[in-house]
Design a protein around this motif. Structure first.
Motif, PDB file in Angstrom:
ATOM      1  N   VAL A   1       8.494   1.739  -2.842  1.00 35.37           N
ATOM      2  CA  VAL A   1       8.687   2.309  -4.177  1.00 35.37           C
ATOM      3  C   VAL A   1       8.713   1.200  -5.225  1.00 35.37           C
ATOM      4  CG1 VAL A   1      10.290   3.614  -5.633  1.00 35.37           C
ATOM      5  CG2 VAL A   1       9.890   4.327  -3.277  1.00 35.37           C
ATOM      6  N   GLN A   2       9.377   0.102  -4.896  1.00 34.15           N
ATOM      7  CA  GLN A   2       9.459  -1.020  -5.832  1.00 34.15           C
ATOM      8  C   GLN A   2       8.074  -1.605  -6.099  1.00 34.15           C
ATOM      9  OE1 GLN A   2      12.707  -3.816  -5.236  1.00 34.15           O
ATOM     10  NE2 GLN A   2      11.372  -5.548  -5.695  1.00 34.15           N
TER      11      GLN A   2
ATOM     12  N   GLN B   1       4.434   4.547   3.465  1.00 37.25           N
ATOM     13  CA  GLN B   1       4.099   4.042   4.804  1.00 37.25           C
ATOM     14  C   GLN B   1       5.288   3.376   5.490  1.00 37.25           C
ATOM     15  OE1 GLN B   1       0.551   1.595   4.677  1.00 37.25           O
ATOM     16  NE2 GLN B   1      -0.587   3.121   3.478  1.00 37.25           N
ATOM     17  N   PHE B   2       6.203   2.790   4.713  1.00 40.46           N
ATOM     18  CA  PHE B   2       7.366   2.130   5.317  1.00 40.46           C
ATOM     19  C   PHE B   2       8.358   3.179   5.847  1.00 40.46           C
ATOM     20  CE2 PHE B   2       6.710  -1.518   2.048  1.00 40.46           C
ATOM     21  CZ  PHE B   2       5.524  -1.850   2.670  1.00 40.46           C
TER      22      PHE B   2
ATOM     23  N   ARG C   1      15.428   6.578  -4.041  1.00 40.16           N
ATOM     24  CA  ARG C   1      15.777   5.255  -3.541  1.00 40.16           C
ATOM     25  C   ARG C   1      14.686   4.637  -2.675  1.00 40.16           C
ATOM     26  NH1 ARG C   1      20.842   3.639  -3.170  1.00 40.16           N
ATOM     27  NH2 ARG C   1      20.509   2.747  -1.103  1.00 40.16           N
ATOM     28  N   GLY C   2      13.678   5.420  -2.294  1.00 37.15           N
ATOM     29  CA  GLY C   2      12.690   4.931  -1.345  1.00 37.15           C
ATOM     30  C   GLY C   2      13.267   4.863   0.054  1.00 37.15           C
TER      31      GLY C   2
ATOM     32  N   PRO D   1       1.527  -2.113  -8.514  1.00 33.40           N
ATOM     33  CA  PRO D   1       0.821  -0.974  -7.912  1.00 33.40           C
ATOM     34  C   PRO D   1      -0.474  -1.364  -7.212  1.00 33.40           C
ATOM     35  CG  PRO D   1       0.727  -0.912 -10.324  1.00 33.40           C
ATOM     36  CD  PRO D   1       1.741  -1.945  -9.964  1.00 33.40           C
ATOM     37  N   ASP D   2      -1.090  -2.455  -7.624  1.00 28.65           N
ATOM     38  CA  ASP D   2      -2.338  -2.874  -6.975  1.00 28.65           C
ATOM     39  C   ASP D   2      -2.137  -3.196  -5.505  1.00 28.65           C
ATOM     40  OD1 ASP D   2      -0.818  -5.091  -8.235  1.00 28.65           O
ATOM     41  OD2 ASP D   2      -2.304  -6.357  -7.221  1.00 28.65           O
ATOM     42  N   LEU D   3      -0.945  -3.685  -5.147  1.00 29.12           N
ATOM     43  CA  LEU D   3      -0.690  -4.014  -3.740  1.00 29.12           C
ATOM     44  C   LEU D   3      -0.755  -2.765  -2.871  1.00 29.12           C
ATOM     45  CD1 LEU D   3       2.288  -6.544  -4.049  1.00 29.12           C
ATOM     46  CD2 LEU D   3      -0.128  -7.066  -3.620  1.00 29.12           C
ATOM     47  N   VAL D   4      -0.278  -1.646  -3.411  1.00 25.75           N
ATOM     48  CA  VAL D   4      -0.323  -0.383  -2.663  1.00 25.75           C
ATOM     49  C   VAL D   4      -1.720   0.213  -2.740  1.00 25.75           C
ATOM     50  CG1 VAL D   4       0.615   1.957  -2.551  1.00 25.75           C
ATOM     51  CG2 VAL D   4       2.134   0.030  -3.041  1.00 25.75           C
TER      52      VAL D   4
END
Length: 422
Positions: A277-278, A362-363, A343-344, A284-287
């Protein structure tokens, strides 16, 4: 005995709380006392639902639904943080003003149940929803149910797929030897290969202890077990990483700030599912570019630390039926899903496995698929004292010259003394 805030605070830590709490009226309550109509004004103490979004979620959506179901109950919310929660509870005990409903962490139930500060819950609540097998274990003390889980916070390893690809690494480490080798290979140009230190050192060492086949305490919580070679090896592994230069205690990041994996300053890190979530918010590019992967730490066995937040009921609530109703409501799938999304975190209910939230994070998905490898901290009534000793006792071995063996032995002596005072 003079009962004031200081004496009760000392009692919680030093293990003489049973007598102290008896003196301040913290005596037993029972599930049967909650029979009757849910009505009255109660207080909820919570360390989660952070920030404006969390407050809106709790007060408008979750408690809005609760008010519709229980119109004769008024809920006042007392927000705090986990750093302040223990003192806030003990202060409430000293003043005889413990909140009616309390949220607390994994490992906290045995200390407060042993001191009769929280009420036993009806066993049928354990089967009200489709809980994962391990999820309810931290909610019990002496075989009895004292809490219900709201969200889980597992500890996993997150890595940069692009860093692995650049280094020609095709699979994630299956044991510590491979982890150390990969971390050294990835350490280059000012980047560290592995950041195990940006989560709480206590939780990090515990995860490595569990992955090394170790345990914290015996099943009855009366014997210290982490002082064997498996606990020492777990701490020594941190020292080896620092010696290699592939981990750096001084380069850990604070919670909520961009992590070293997000900024590219580390290729792997110990973290929780909340990083998904963070990262979506901050990078956002990393996701979107699928640059983040995750795996479960393993050595002698795979292991995730299962933390989280539980909800329980004060033993001496003036409105036990209202408090019981709120405990049950905060543990419904609808309430849990909202808290997990905010909270993710990992929802520990099979009822929620097919939700869009679980499928997208995914986590969280990795954590749910590996709950059979989850281990919880705590397990002794002396935990509230011991947990505060772990970081300051182990830290000198990582940043200084103290040996891992000596640090673990010292922690063992402190833990045995704490248990002996119970």
């Amino acid at each position: 005995m003079e009962l004031n805030r200081r004496s009760v605070l000392a009692a919680i830590g030093a293990g003489t709380a049973a007598a102290a709490l008896a003196g301040c009226g913290g005596g037993a309550s029972s599930a049967g006392s909650a029979d009757g109509p849910a009505e009255g004004e109660i207080t909820l103490l919570t360390p989660i639902y952070e920030g404006a979004n969390g407050k809106t979620l709790l007060e408008q959506k979750i408690l809005g639904g609760f008010r519709k179901k229980y119109p004769d109950v008024k809920v006042n919310v007392d927000y705090t943080t986990y750093a302040q929660l223990n003192e806030k509870i003990t202060t409430g005990l000293a003043g005889g003003l413990l909140p009616d409903v309390l949220m607390m962490g994994v490992g906290w139930i045995p200390p407060f149940a042993a001191k009769k500060a929280i009420a036993e819950l009806p066993e049928e609540l354990a089967t009200a929803h489709d809980y994962e097998k391990r999820v309810l274990e931290p909610s019990r003390y002496d075989g009895k149910l004292y809490a219900l889980p709201v969200v889980l916070d597992t500890r996993i390893v997150v890595y940069r797929k692009d860093h692995f690809a650049e280094a020609g690494i095709k699979k994630t480490p299956a044991n510590w030897a491979e982890l150390r080798a990969v971390a050294k290979q990835l350490t280059r140009n000012g980047r560290i290969g592995f950041d195990p230190f940006s989560i709480e050192l206590r939780q990090c060492w515990e995860t490595f202890l569990f992955a090394n086949g170790g345990q914290l305490f015996s099943s009855d919580g009366k014997k210290v077990l982490f002082t064997d070679s498996r606990g020492v090896e777990a701490l020594q592994f941190f020292k080896d990483l620092v010696k290699d230069g592939s981990a750096d205690y001084a380069r850990k990041t604070d919670i909520g700030t961009p992590s070293n994996v997000q900024t590219g300053k580390a290729s792997m890190m110990m973290t929780s599912s909340a990083l998904w979530v963070q990262a979506k918010d901050q990078n956002p590019d990393l996701v979107e570019d699928d640059k983040l992967g995750s795996f479960v730490l393993a050595n002698r066995r795979p292991a995730m630390l299962q933390g989280g937040t539980l909800v329980t009921q004060a033993a001496r609530s003036k409105h036990p039926a209202a408090a019981r109703a709120l405990v049950e409501y905060l543990a419904t799938p609808e309430s849990i899903l909202g808290a997990a999304e905010q909270r993710g975190s990992v929802p520990g209910l099979r009822d929620l496995d097919d939700t869009g939230y679980v499928k997208e994070n995914q986590f969280v998905d990795l954590s749910l698929q590996n709950l059979q490898h989850a281990f919880s901290e705590g397990g002794t009534a002396a935990w509230m004292e011991i947990r505060e000793k772990i970081k300051p006792t182990l830290e000198p071995a990582i940043v200084g010259d103290q040996s891992a063996k000596d640090a673990i032995a010292e922690l063992g002596r402190l833990a045995e003394a704490a248990i002996g005072r119970m």
